[in-house]
Design an enzyme around this catalytic site. Structure first.
Site, PDB file in Angstrom:
ATOM      1  N   ARG A  50       0.851  -1.203   0.000  1.00 36.13           N
ATOM      2  CA  ARG A  50       0.000   0.000   0.000  1.00 36.13           C
ATOM      3  C   ARG A  50       0.882   1.248   0.000  1.00 36.13           C
ATOM      4  NH1 ARG A  50      -1.344   1.854   4.519  1.00 36.13           N
ATOM      5  NH2 ARG A  50      -2.068  -0.061   5.516  1.00 36.13           N
ATOM      6  N   TYR A 102     -17.543  14.866 -15.980  1.00 35.62           N
ATOM      7  CA  TYR A 102     -17.938  13.468 -15.847  1.00 35.62           C
ATOM      8  C   TYR A 102     -18.907  13.312 -14.656  1.00 35.62           C
ATOM      9  CZ  TYR A 102     -17.608   8.583 -14.503  1.00 35.62           C
ATOM     10  OH  TYR A 102     -17.924   7.309 -14.129  1.00 35.62           O
ATOM     11  N   ASP A 174      -8.345  17.819 -15.020  1.00 37.86           N
ATOM     12  CA  ASP A 174      -8.606  16.438 -15.431  1.00 37.86           C
ATOM     13  C   ASP A 174      -8.227  16.344 -16.913  1.00 37.86           C
ATOM     14  OD1 ASP A 174      -9.722  14.069 -16.367  1.00 37.86           O
ATOM     15  OD2 ASP A 174     -11.495  14.191 -15.084  1.00 37.86           O
ATOM     16  N   LYS A 199      -8.695   5.148 -19.258  1.00 43.74           N
ATOM     17  CA  LYS A 199      -9.057   5.555 -20.611  1.00 43.74           C
ATOM     18  C   LYS A 199      -7.840   5.485 -21.540  1.00 43.74           C
ATOM     19  CE  LYS A 199     -13.045   6.055 -18.727  1.00 43.74           C
ATOM     20  NZ  LYS A 199     -13.007   6.652 -17.444  1.00 43.74           N
TER      21      LYS A 199
HETATM   22  C1  PLP Z   1     -13.153  12.735 -17.630  1.00 41.36           C
HETATM   23  C2  PLP Z   1     -13.220  11.660 -16.586  1.00 41.36           C
HETATM   24  N1  PLP Z   1     -12.717  11.898 -15.368  1.00 41.36           N
HETATM   25  C3  PLP Z   1     -12.763  10.962 -14.383  1.00 41.36           C
HETATM   26  C4  PLP Z   1     -13.341   9.726 -14.597  1.00 41.36           C
HETATM   27  C5  PLP Z   1     -13.386   8.712 -13.480  1.00 41.36           C
HETATM   28  O1  PLP Z   1     -12.412   7.740 -13.689  1.00 41.36           O
HETATM   29  P1  PLP Z   1     -12.552   6.202 -13.238  1.00 41.36           P
HETATM   30  O2  PLP Z   1     -13.739   5.646 -13.955  1.00 41.36           O
HETATM   31  O3  PLP Z   1     -11.240   5.601 -13.641  1.00 41.36           O
HETATM   32  O4  PLP Z   1     -12.748   6.214 -11.757  1.00 41.36           O
HETATM   33  C6  PLP Z   1     -13.874   9.436 -15.856  1.00 41.36           C
HETATM   34  C7  PLP Z   1     -14.516   8.139 -16.102  1.00 41.36           C
HETATM   35  O5  PLP Z   1     -15.246   7.957 -17.059  1.00 41.36           O
HETATM   36  C8  PLP Z   1     -13.812  10.432 -16.868  1.00 41.36           C
HETATM   37  O6  PLP Z   1     -14.335  10.217 -18.092  1.00 41.36           O
END
Ligand code: PLP
Length: 383
Positions: A50, A102, A174, A199
């Site tokens: 961890r 998101y 992000d 992604k």
């Molecule tokens: C732009 C964006 N940020 C954050 C996330 C969250 O990521 P995770 O699904 O890996 O927790 C996503 C997930 O679809 C996303 O598209």
């Protein structure tokens, strides 16, 4: 590793060296929870997975290198990475966030952290100057997604970074949609860059991982503390998969961008389409900002079919065959999603419609297949 190496080389070599034990070129998957100690506290750099694991550390060095940062941190998911950032704050602190983001990020802010005393204000940030009037002495963090999910709004990172720096506010970006191949927020003045590495970084739809990258050693120290103390780390196998994905990020992104551009133009010229959202169009809001901060426009596109109804959108997504109807994005395969009922279902209808996420909106993650097959698939689904 020499910092002057270019992006394509860094995506393969950044922060990597042959494994010390046998010279393995790819880091072994150190599938272990713990590490032997010769005497209490006497170990070879790792005690417990961890707190640190050599495979995760190899990924974390790679992340730092491709995002032009100094410190990388890998988490169990993108949301776990965001969770760690918000834990830098205290009750009473305020966050300004993009309003079109998101749905899971919105849910984390609203449903987990708001009840704990952190205030979130969601706003469109396309006009960076208008943000000035929204910050106050309690604003500690600005959270930006650009391009936004799913409306593809482009936000001027450098302009917001300037405003944030002047007021001692942290700026987190992000960078999931763009990836560092297209834009590097730390170079534009952001303090934290975040990824759903699930992604494009992973790139093969086979893993759920999150990432943070920062430059400041004090910020890194606090985040490493939270990462270990809260414990949402990613495992060695998942670390390996993302590291492997990053080694072809530049090649994949090049094709995602080429195919994305071709599909955006194909849709824009199609009689069955009402509107296409893609930052590469000169008519797209903030296109000049996109030209300045993005090297290309990526593989994400949203569109509204003529008629603009929920039923028509569902009919189209069901008819697609090469595009798979699924959550997520950024893998080699083309995916189609219906944000209102899938990725953004956790945002109240009234709230999401304000930012354009209507029932008719369809989102494409354009993959790296043959472009003619993708066009033919869309053609038959739109017929
Ligand atoms: C732009 C964006 N940020 C954050 C996330 C969250 O990521 P995770 O699904 O890996 O927790 C996503 C997930 O679809 C996303 O598209």
């Amino acid at each position: 590793m020499n910092k002057k190496l270019r992006f394509n080389t860094l995506s393969i070599h950044g922060g990597q060296e042959p494994d010390k034990a046998y010279g393995a070129v790819m880091p072994p998957i150190y599938q272990t929870s713990t590490f032997a100690q010769a005497a209490p506290g006497e170990h070879q750099g790792y005690e417990y997975s961890r707190s640190g694991n050599p495979t995760r550390a190899a990924l974390e060095r790679s992340l730092a290198s491709i995002e032009s940062g100094n410190y990388g941190l890998a988490f169990a998911s993108g949301l776990a990475a965001m969770d760690a950032v918000i834990k830098l704050l205290e009750p009473g602190d305020e966050v300004l966030s993009t309003n079109d983001l998101y749905g899971g990020s919105y849910r984390l802010f609203r449903k987990i952290f708001e009840p704990l005393g952190i205030r979130f204000t969601f706003t469109g940030m396309q006009d960076a100057d208008a943000l000035e009037s929204m910050v106050n002495e309690k604003t500690r963090l600005i959270w930006v997604e650009t391009p936004t999910n799913p409306m593809m709004n482009v936000i001027d990172i450098a302009a917001i970074a300037k405003l944030a720096k002047a007021r001692n506010i942290m700026l987190a970006v992000d960078n999931t949609f763009a990836t560092p191949y297209i834009q590097q927020p730390l170079e534009l003045g952001a303090d934290i860059v975040m990824h759903s590495a699930t992604k494009y970084l992973g790139g093969h739809s086979d893993v759920v991982v999150g990432a943070l990258v920062v430059r400041d050693p004090k910020l890194a120290e606090r985040l490493y503390f939270i990462q270990n103390a809260s414990g949402a780390v990613c495992g060695p196998m998942d670390s390996y998969l993302v590291l492997r994905g990053i080694k072809t990020l530049h090649l994949r992104m090049q094709r995602h961008c080429e195919n994305g551009e071709a599909i955006a133009h194909f849709l824009a010229g199609h009689p069955a389409i009402e509107k296409v959202y893609w930052p590469g169009f000169p008519t797209h809001p903030n296109h000049e900002v996109a030209l300045a901060q993005m090297k290309a426009f990526g593989g994400m596109i949203s569109f509204i079919p003529k008629g603009g109804t929920y039923e028509r959108a569902v009919e189209i997504v069901k008819k697609l065959e090469v595009f798979t109807l699924a959550e997520s994005l950024g893998g080699v395969e083309s995916l189609v999603g219906h944000p209102a009922s899938m990725t953004h279902a956790s945002i109240p209808k009234e709230e999401r419609e304000k930012s354009g996420v209507t029932d008719a909106l369809i989102r494409l993650s354009v993959g790296i297949e043959d472009i003619e097959d993708l066009k033919e698939d869309l053609e038959q689904a739109l017929a």
